[in-house]
Design a protein around this motif. Structure first.
Motif, mmCIF file in Angstrom:
data_model
loop_
_atom_site.group_PDB
_atom_site.id
_atom_site.type_symbol
_atom_site.label_atom_id
_atom_site.label_comp_id
_atom_site.label_asym_id
_atom_site.label_seq_id
_atom_site.Cartn_x
_atom_site.Cartn_y
_atom_site.Cartn_z
ATOM 1 N N LYS A 159 9.008 5.568 -2.651
ATOM 2 C CA LYS A 159 9.999 5.870 -3.451
ATOM 3 C C LYS A 159 10.229 4.469 -4.228
ATOM 4 O O LYS A 159 10.510 3.316 -3.597
ATOM 5 C CB LYS A 159 11.400 6.234 -3.139
ATOM 6 N N GLY A 160 10.212 4.163 -5.486
ATOM 7 C CA GLY A 160 10.734 3.209 -6.307
ATOM 8 C C GLY A 160 9.415 2.123 -6.403
ATOM 9 O O GLY A 160 9.348 0.990 -6.973
ATOM 10 N N LYS A 161 8.253 2.749 -6.189
ATOM 11 C CA LYS A 161 7.071 1.662 -6.086
ATOM 12 C C LYS A 161 5.851 2.534 -6.821
ATOM 13 O O LYS A 161 4.850 1.962 -6.717
ATOM 14 C CB LYS A 161 6.525 1.222 -4.660
ATOM 15 N N ASP A 166 3.503 7.460 -19.125
ATOM 16 C CA ASP A 166 4.296 7.958 -20.066
ATOM 17 C C ASP A 166 3.570 8.812 -21.214
ATOM 18 O O ASP A 166 3.500 8.274 -22.186
ATOM 19 C CB ASP A 166 5.209 6.832 -20.736
ATOM 20 N N ILE A 205 9.281 8.441 -8.308
ATOM 21 C CA ILE A 205 8.673 7.233 -9.228
ATOM 22 C C ILE A 205 9.929 6.240 -9.664
ATOM 23 O O ILE A 205 11.040 6.545 -9.742
ATOM 24 C CB ILE A 205 8.095 7.786 -10.455
ATOM 25 N N VAL A 206 9.245 5.287 -10.246
ATOM 26 C CA VAL A 206 10.371 4.029 -10.659
ATOM 27 C C VAL A 206 10.404 4.446 -12.159
ATOM 28 O O VAL A 206 11.527 4.012 -12.879
ATOM 29 C CB VAL A 206 9.840 2.559 -10.125
ATOM 30 N N LYS A 207 9.400 4.532 -12.745
ATOM 31 C CA LYS A 207 9.635 4.648 -14.209
ATOM 32 C C LYS A 207 8.220 5.355 -14.659
ATOM 33 O O LYS A 207 7.227 5.589 -14.154
ATOM 34 C CB LYS A 207 9.563 3.751 -14.975
ATOM 35 N N PHE A 208 8.310 6.026 -16.065
ATOM 36 C CA PHE A 208 7.137 6.336 -16.835
ATOM 37 C C PHE A 208 6.620 5.554 -17.510
ATOM 38 O O PHE A 208 7.288 4.682 -18.428
ATOM 39 C CB PHE A 208 7.484 7.722 -17.590
ATOM 40 N N PHE A 212 2.024 -0.811 -18.948
ATOM 41 C CA PHE A 212 2.291 -1.921 -18.065
ATOM 42 C C PHE A 212 1.856 -1.689 -16.519
ATOM 43 O O PHE A 212 1.476 -2.658 -15.857
ATOM 44 C CB PHE A 212 3.652 -2.379 -18.045
ATOM 45 N N SER A 219 -0.090 -6.942 -10.123
ATOM 46 C CA SER A 219 0.674 -8.163 -9.818
ATOM 47 C C SER A 219 1.407 -7.803 -8.415
ATOM 48 O O SER A 219 2.537 -8.450 -7.861
ATOM 49 C CB SER A 219 1.514 -8.582 -10.790
ATOM 50 N N GLY A 220 1.259 -6.325 -7.853
ATOM 51 C CA GLY A 220 1.860 -6.009 -6.594
ATOM 52 C C GLY A 220 3.355 -5.477 -7.189
ATOM 53 O O GLY A 220 4.045 -5.045 -6.213
ATOM 54 N N GLU A 221 3.593 -5.365 -8.279
ATOM 55 C CA GLU A 221 4.853 -4.744 -8.794
ATOM 56 C C GLU A 221 5.080 -3.471 -8.444
ATOM 57 O O GLU A 221 5.960 -2.808 -8.085
ATOM 58 C CB GLU A 221 4.854 -4.861 -10.357
ATOM 59 N N TYR A 222 3.908 -2.537 -8.582
ATOM 60 C CA TYR A 222 3.795 -1.070 -8.406
ATOM 61 C C TYR A 222 2.662 -1.125 -7.148
ATOM 62 O O TYR A 222 1.721 -1.486 -7.175
ATOM 63 C CB TYR A 222 3.520 -0.375 -9.373
ATOM 64 N N TRP A 223 2.638 0.062 -6.442
ATOM 65 C CA TRP A 223 1.749 0.302 -5.270
ATOM 66 C C TRP A 223 0.800 1.477 -5.380
ATOM 67 O O TRP A 223 -0.063 1.270 -5.153
ATOM 68 C CB TRP A 223 2.697 0.448 -4.091
#
Lengths: 343, 274
Positions: A159-161, A166, A205-208, A212, A219-223
């Motif tokens: 969750k969150g990663k 979109d 999910i963190v976003k649609f 990006f 960059s490791g922001e999302y997994w």
């Protein structure tokens, strides 16, 4: 006072003349395309061979491109829409017919792919450029165990990663495929089931994200991201490619095919033909496939590619083309409005 | 034509070409019907507005106003002491430069900087993990709070500058005078300084609140799955949903509500001053 006005007029007149003249020098082909979809050195070689400079304008989604053209944008000579949008643009009379006899390299395109094309049978308006599937990319250093399935979006521990595209058709299509239905379903019941699935996915999910996610996973922001392989791997340095796993879920996914079309009212139709034929040439096509790491739609070019593609044509057997569903698109919009905007 | 009119001609042409005509087009479009593949068609209808009034988008409208109002309040709260400090400082010009310099960097890059700072793999999270305070990164971004923080950051100079320029003109010895005459410091600030910097505050609030209402890029980049604002909805309706009349109706509502808020605010401000 009068003199300063005169001066102002002369200066602005000169600026206008300068701007106009700089636009009229040399042969130019105005291309409207997805970002980073053709390597610059291919465009440079095209200029060397023909003297035609390609002006590369970009869009991020078919819808964006379509809205801009529909609103009256003019001046493009060649555009790269996906299949469903090709059929819409044909219906709306926005495309110029293509004379295939002027394309000496058309014969190299894989016949099996041409057979699958339903949005423009016989390729009267469009010439396939690339095809592929939308899949999931996992950062293996952060997520050690996972199943190659759409069910990854049900995992609470991630969750969150994670992000989903979109994109209405891609996301709903994924949920439909997960349930074992067609990505072009027109059944209210099936779409309602898909909506339930998506409500569950949305929690995790963190976003649609359709802009990006490539940079985000690099960059490791999302997994875990849902998206197009070529967009993801273009952001990751080559030596780190094996840290990431891009897969097409076992349930199958959506298939897209991007095409070269000439819009009605294009001013440089001859240049556009030259360009399409240049792109279809096996050696050029092979270079593009290497750059994008996509499977080649061109049988002759397949022999010339140097890099292993992210997936092969065989991996796509479970996948399905996104087709224009006509009026039924309203059902999709209803689901999407609910999921994306909460109404 | 009077001699002076010639000077207003360029601005008149400019406004009608780039403001009145586009605005009229959106107003007309919003009363037309949509076609399945984009574009607009006859007949004329009020259906788009009826659809909006049915309340489907009120939640998003309300969220947009809430986020913008909260951001404006926070920027105001930050700007008052900052401007006060700047206006009374010896280093006025240096501080002014420091406020303006971030403007030189592209707006989108400054949003990305926040992702670099607060993201899942951002500086703050990495420090927290290094120190052993948390094991897994905390998701600071991708929610409405992140949108508020970035709006505040982005529009802060727009609030500071007008307030600062109003304060700079204010004669601070007036506060001493008021205090000599028996007012407390707080009372002196509110009764003596505030009325004379009110113009700057008004301008600042408008400069922040109005663009915040139309935010698109900020919620798109640092917002999460539930922080869609009106600007994002309009973009979606124009592109993917291909419902142009609905999108234009939405943007007209945004326009009218902004204009109305502006009008009311100026009215209240005006009657106050008398």
């Amino acid at each position: 006072m009068r003199r300063s006005f005169l001066l102002l007029f002369i200066v602005s007149g000169l600026i206008v003349v300068f701007l106009l003249s700089s636009g009229f020098l040399g042969k130019k082909l105005y291309m409207y395309n997805w970002a980073e979809y053709i390597p610059q050195d291919v465009l440079n070689d095209f200029r060397k061979e023909t003297g035609i400079k390609v002006i590369y304008d970009t869009y991020a989604s078919n819808e964006e491109m379509y809205a801009k053209l529909k609103a009256g944008a003019r001046g493009y000579d060649i555009i790269f829409p996906s299949g469903d949008h090709v059929s819409i643009m044909i219906k709306e009379g926005m495309l110029e017919k293509i004379d295939k006899s002027r394309l000496s390299n058309f014969k190299y395109i894989d016949k099996n792919i041409l057979k699958k094309i339903t949005y423009d049978p016989n390729n009267e308006y469009s010439i396939p450029y690339m095809l592929g599937s939308t899949g999931i990319c996992v950062n293996k250093t952060k997520v050690r165990e996972y199943e190659r399935s759409w069910s990854i979006f049900e995992r609470k521990d991630l969750k969150g990663k994670m992000t989903l595209l979109d994109d209405m058709r891609e996301v709903i299509g994924a949920a439909l495929k997960y349930l074992g239905y067609s990505v072009n379903s027109t059944s209210t019941k099936e779409l309602e089931e898909a909506e339930e699935v998506l409500k569950g996915w949305k929690e995790n999910i963190v976003k649609f994200d359709a802009e990006f996610y490539g940079k985000g996973i690099a960059s490791g922001e999302y997994w875990v991201v849902h998206g197009y392989g070529e967009n993801i791997f273009s952001e990751i340095p080559e030596e780190e490619w094996d840290k990431y796993d891009f897969f097409i879920p076992k349930e199958g996914g959506t298939l897209w095919i991007d095409n070269m079309v000439i819009p009605k009212g294009a001013k440089h139709v001859d240049y556009a033909y030259k360009f399409i034929d240049f792109i279809l040439r096996p050696d050029i096509m092979a270079r593009i496939c290497d750059y994008l790491r996509l499977p080649c739609p061109n049988t002759e070019a397949r022999k010339l590619v140097k890099k292993k593609p992210i997936y092969t044509i065989d991996d796509l057997k479970n996948c399905e083309f996104i087709a224009d569903v006509g009026e039924y698109i309203k059902l999709y919009r209803k689901v999407w409005n609910e999921i994306r905007f909460g109404y | 034509m009077k001699r002076h009119d010639i000077y207003t001609l360029p601005i008149l042409i400019w406004l009608s070409l780039f403001f009145t005509i586009p605005l009229s087009i959106t107003v007309i479009m919003s009363f037309m019907s949509s076609t399945p593949y984009g574009g607009v068609t006859l007949p004329f209808t009020v259906g788009n507005y009826v659809e909006i009034m049915k309340g489907r988008i009120l939640a998003i409208l309300w969220r947009t106003i809430r986020i913008s109002a909260l951001s404006t309040l926070i920027t105001l709260g930050l700007s008052l002491p900052v401007s006060f400090f700047m206006a009374t400082s010896k280093w006025k010009n240096l501080l002014l430069m420091a406020t303006i310099i971030p403007f030189w960097t592209n707006f989108i890059i400054r949003i990305f900087a926040w992702i670099f700072l607060l993201g899942n793999n951002g500086m703050l999270n990495n420090i927290l993990i290094q120190l052993g305070i948390v094991k897994n990164p905390i998701t600071f971004l991708y929610n409405s709070w992140a949108v508020v923080v970035v709006i505040v950051y982005t529009y802060l100079p727009y609030m500071i500058l007008p307030i600062y320029s109003a304060m700079e003109k204010f004669d601070f010895s007036m506060i001493d005078a008021a205090m000599d005459l028996g007012a407390t410091k707080i009372r002196a600030i509110f009764k003596v300084m505030f009325p004379s910097i009110k113009g700057g505050i008004t301008a600042g609030i408008l400069f922040v609140f109005i663009p915040a209402l139309g935010s698109y890029a900020i919620p798109e980049l640092v917002g999460g799955r539930d922080s869609v604002m009106l600007g994002n909805l309009i973009a979606w309706e124009i592109t993917t949903a291909r419902n142009w009349p609905y999108a234009t109706a939405l943007s007209n509502i945004l326009f009218v509500s902004t204009a109305l808020a502006l009008f009311l605010y100026l009215k209240i401000q005006g009657s106050d001053g008398k």
